[in-house]
Design a protein around this motif. Structure first.
Motif, mmCIF file in Angstrom:
data_model
loop_
_atom_site.group_PDB
_atom_site.id
_atom_site.type_symbol
_atom_site.label_atom_id
_atom_site.label_comp_id
_atom_site.label_asym_id
_atom_site.label_seq_id
_atom_site.Cartn_x
_atom_site.Cartn_y
_atom_site.Cartn_z
ATOM 1 N N LEU A 166 0.836 -1.193 0.000
ATOM 2 C CA LEU A 166 0.000 0.000 0.000
ATOM 3 C C LEU A 166 0.878 1.254 0.000
ATOM 4 N N ASN A 167 0.620 2.162 -0.916
ATOM 5 C CA ASN A 167 1.390 3.401 -1.001
ATOM 6 C C ASN A 167 0.811 4.420 -0.020
ATOM 7 N N ALA A 168 1.018 4.163 1.264
ATOM 8 C CA ALA A 168 0.464 5.041 2.300
ATOM 9 C C ALA A 168 1.336 4.972 3.538
ATOM 10 N N ASP A 169 1.340 6.037 4.298
ATOM 11 C CA ASP A 169 2.083 6.089 5.550
ATOM 12 C C ASP A 169 1.071 6.019 6.698
ATOM 13 N N LYS A 176 -2.862 10.489 11.806
ATOM 14 C CA LYS A 176 -2.889 11.917 12.141
ATOM 15 C C LYS A 176 -4.219 12.546 11.685
ATOM 16 N N PHE A 177 -4.618 12.230 10.477
ATOM 17 C CA PHE A 177 -5.876 12.790 9.971
ATOM 18 C C PHE A 177 -7.077 12.143 10.652
ATOM 19 N N GLY A 178 -6.927 10.869 11.038
ATOM 20 C CA GLY A 178 -8.003 10.187 11.749
ATOM 21 C C GLY A 178 -8.285 10.830 13.097
ATOM 22 N N LEU A 182 -11.363 29.379 -3.611
ATOM 23 C CA LEU A 182 -10.364 29.717 -4.626
ATOM 24 C C LEU A 182 -10.099 28.552 -5.559
ATOM 25 N N ARG A 183 -9.803 27.383 -4.975
ATOM 26 C CA ARG A 183 -9.451 26.235 -5.817
ATOM 27 C C ARG A 183 -10.665 25.721 -6.572
ATOM 28 N N LEU A 184 -11.843 25.807 -5.950
ATOM 29 C CA LEU A 184 -13.071 25.368 -6.615
ATOM 30 C C LEU A 184 -13.334 26.212 -7.865
ATOM 31 N N VAL A 193 -9.245 12.489 -4.942
ATOM 32 C CA VAL A 193 -8.301 11.550 -4.327
ATOM 33 C C VAL A 193 -7.724 12.161 -3.052
ATOM 34 N N GLY A 194 -7.821 11.442 -1.928
ATOM 35 C CA GLY A 194 -7.375 11.988 -0.644
ATOM 36 C C GLY A 194 -8.343 13.060 -0.190
ATOM 37 N N CYS A 195 -9.630 12.723 -0.269
ATOM 38 C CA CYS A 195 -10.706 13.706 -0.050
ATOM 39 C C CYS A 195 -10.856 14.133 1.404
ATOM 40 N N GLY A 196 -10.324 13.333 2.345
ATOM 41 C CA GLY A 196 -10.483 13.663 3.755
ATOM 42 C C GLY A 196 -11.943 13.814 4.121
ATOM 43 N N GLY A 197 -12.267 14.853 4.898
ATOM 44 C CA GLY A 197 -13.647 15.072 5.351
ATOM 45 C C GLY A 197 -14.577 15.600 4.282
ATOM 46 N N ILE A 253 -12.287 9.483 -2.430
ATOM 47 C CA ILE A 253 -11.591 8.325 -1.855
ATOM 48 C C ILE A 253 -10.478 8.793 -0.929
ATOM 49 N N ASP A 254 -10.198 7.964 0.060
ATOM 50 C CA ASP A 254 -9.155 8.266 1.032
ATOM 51 C C ASP A 254 -8.799 6.931 1.670
ATOM 52 N N LEU A 255 -7.686 6.891 2.421
ATOM 53 C CA LEU A 255 -7.352 5.645 3.117
ATOM 54 C C LEU A 255 -7.446 5.816 4.630
ATOM 55 N N SER A 256 -7.922 6.955 5.084
ATOM 56 C CA SER A 256 -8.126 7.162 6.514
ATOM 57 C C SER A 256 -9.631 7.036 6.785
ATOM 58 N N THR A 257 -9.978 6.093 7.658
ATOM 59 C CA THR A 257 -11.386 5.711 7.839
ATOM 60 C C THR A 257 -12.238 6.822 8.439
ATOM 61 N N CYS A 271 -6.712 16.028 -6.808
ATOM 62 C CA CYS A 271 -5.873 15.426 -5.761
ATOM 63 C C CYS A 271 -5.157 16.580 -5.060
ATOM 64 N N MET A 272 -5.799 17.086 -4.004
ATOM 65 C CA MET A 272 -5.330 18.342 -3.406
ATOM 66 C C MET A 272 -4.747 18.145 -2.007
ATOM 67 N N GLU A 273 -3.621 18.736 -1.775
ATOM 68 C CA GLU A 273 -2.971 18.736 -0.450
ATOM 69 C C GLU A 273 -2.822 17.318 0.071
ATOM 70 N N MET A 274 -2.538 16.384 -0.802
ATOM 71 C CA MET A 274 -2.454 14.974 -0.443
ATOM 72 C C MET A 274 -1.096 14.362 -0.781
ATOM 73 N N LEU A 275 -0.519 14.748 -1.933
ATOM 74 C CA LEU A 275 0.720 14.111 -2.396
ATOM 75 C C LEU A 275 1.860 14.227 -1.392
HETATM 76 N N1 SAH Z 1 -7.879 16.774 -0.268
HETATM 77 C C1 SAH Z 1 -8.557 17.267 0.913
HETATM 78 C C2 SAH Z 1 -7.894 16.816 2.210
HETATM 79 C C3 SAH Z 1 -6.429 17.160 2.376
HETATM 80 S S1 SAH Z 1 -5.743 16.518 3.889
HETATM 81 C C4 SAH Z 1 -8.618 18.760 0.824
HETATM 82 O O1 SAH Z 1 -7.725 19.368 0.222
HETATM 83 O O2 SAH Z 1 -9.557 19.368 1.371
HETATM 84 C C5 SAH Z 1 -4.824 15.127 3.272
HETATM 85 C C6 SAH Z 1 -5.665 13.888 3.083
HETATM 86 O O3 SAH Z 1 -4.889 12.908 2.407
HETATM 87 C C7 SAH Z 1 -6.133 13.229 4.390
HETATM 88 O O4 SAH Z 1 -7.504 13.011 4.373
HETATM 89 C C8 SAH Z 1 -5.371 11.903 4.418
HETATM 90 O O5 SAH Z 1 -6.072 10.863 5.058
HETATM 91 C C9 SAH Z 1 -5.210 11.645 2.937
HETATM 92 N N2 SAH Z 1 -4.158 10.699 2.629
HETATM 93 C C10 SAH Z 1 -2.901 10.639 3.121
HETATM 94 N N3 SAH Z 1 -2.246 9.604 2.568
HETATM 95 C C11 SAH Z 1 -3.106 8.998 1.704
HETATM 96 C C12 SAH Z 1 -3.015 7.893 0.819
HETATM 97 N N4 SAH Z 1 -1.888 7.205 0.728
HETATM 98 N N5 SAH Z 1 -4.102 7.565 0.081
HETATM 99 C C13 SAH Z 1 -5.239 8.288 0.178
HETATM 100 N N6 SAH Z 1 -5.379 9.348 0.988
HETATM 101 C C14 SAH Z 1 -4.328 9.702 1.746
#
Ligand code: SAH
Length: 237
Positions: free
Chosen positions: A6-9, A15-17, A39-41, A58-62, A79-83, A124-128
């Protein structure tokens, strides 16, 4: 996909959970995401047609961005990998009655093998900057978008100014973000992100910087990509 590949830490996901219940508090830990969202929208909506589009976040968080794109008429899958953040996102969508919005806990690489070329827009924002192998995420996003579709990324640049602003300033001086939110080594230079995109077969469309003035507490888009920046790409038709 097995745990080992899994490509995840796990620490990042945890931390996000832990903060998930605070996601929709506009004055809480995720305040910066609430503030940059309009702004981004608007930027995304100016480059891609959202009404009626199939969008993957991708990495949608809340769900701050996902829900706002659904409100603009897109059919959105987050989609996200934090429950916990995903549960918060689902609950919020139910409470606010937003339609055309669903969430799933799945790795982007897995979704790419399940249903390639099925989205008009991928965001895919603020996730990479939280992922061990960002290039793999970029590749998966490129596989998921339809030919002719758009892919949008945002992340943090890696240079002394970004370190000063995004970590020292935002986490330690201004308290905009919880301490430990970001790890400098994971920041990504625009040239690197553009290369990941091109290597994945995407064309680079546009790059924008996002700036913040701590005195006025305003954010705006500009040409300065030295701290936080956004990249718009297109999959050739
Ligand atoms: N994209 C959203 C949330 C950014 S916070 C926004 O900009 O509003 C970063 C998010 O990335 C968190 O929800 C975290 O759980 C998620 N994340 C971190 N590593 C991830 C991975 N490997 N796969 C999917 N999501 C991941």
């Amino acid at each position: 996909m097995s745990e080992t590949t899994l490509n995840a830490d796990p620490q990042e996901l945890a931390k996000f959970g832990e903060l998930a219940h605070r996601w929709w508090d506009p004055d809480g830990e995720f305040r910066p995401l609430h503030q940059i969202n309009p702004l981004r929208l608007d930027w995304i909506a100016g480059l891609a047609k959202l009404p009626g589009a199939d969008v993957l976040d991708v990495g949608c968080g809340g769900g701050i961005l996902a829900e706002s794109m659904a409100r603009r008429g897109a059919r959105v899958l987050g989609i996200d990998l934090s429950t916990k953040p995903l549960k918060v996102a689902q609950l919020h969508a139910l409470e606010t009655g937003v339609e055309n919005l669903s969430y799933r806990e799945v790795a982007v690489e897995q979704l790419a093998s399940e249903r390639p070329a099925s989205f008009d827009v991928v965001t895919c924002m603020e996730m990479l900057e939280h992922v061990p192998e960002p290039a793999s995420v970029v590749r998966a996003c490129a596989q998921l978008v339809k030919p002719g579709g758009r892919v949008f990324f945002s992340t943090l640049n890696r240079n002394p100014k970004a370190f000063l602003f995004a970590i020292v300033g935002a986490e330690h001086v201004l308290g905009l973000l919880p301490k430990g939110t970001h790890e400098y080594a994971r920041f990504i230079k625009p040239s690197e992100l553009a290369r990941y995109g091109r290597d994945a077969g995407l064309e680079i469309d546009q790059m924008k910087g996002m700036e913040y003035n701590p005195l006025t507490r305003r954010y705006w888009l500009s040409a300065r990509t030295d701290v936080n920046y956004l990249l718009a790409c297109r999959r050739p038709a």
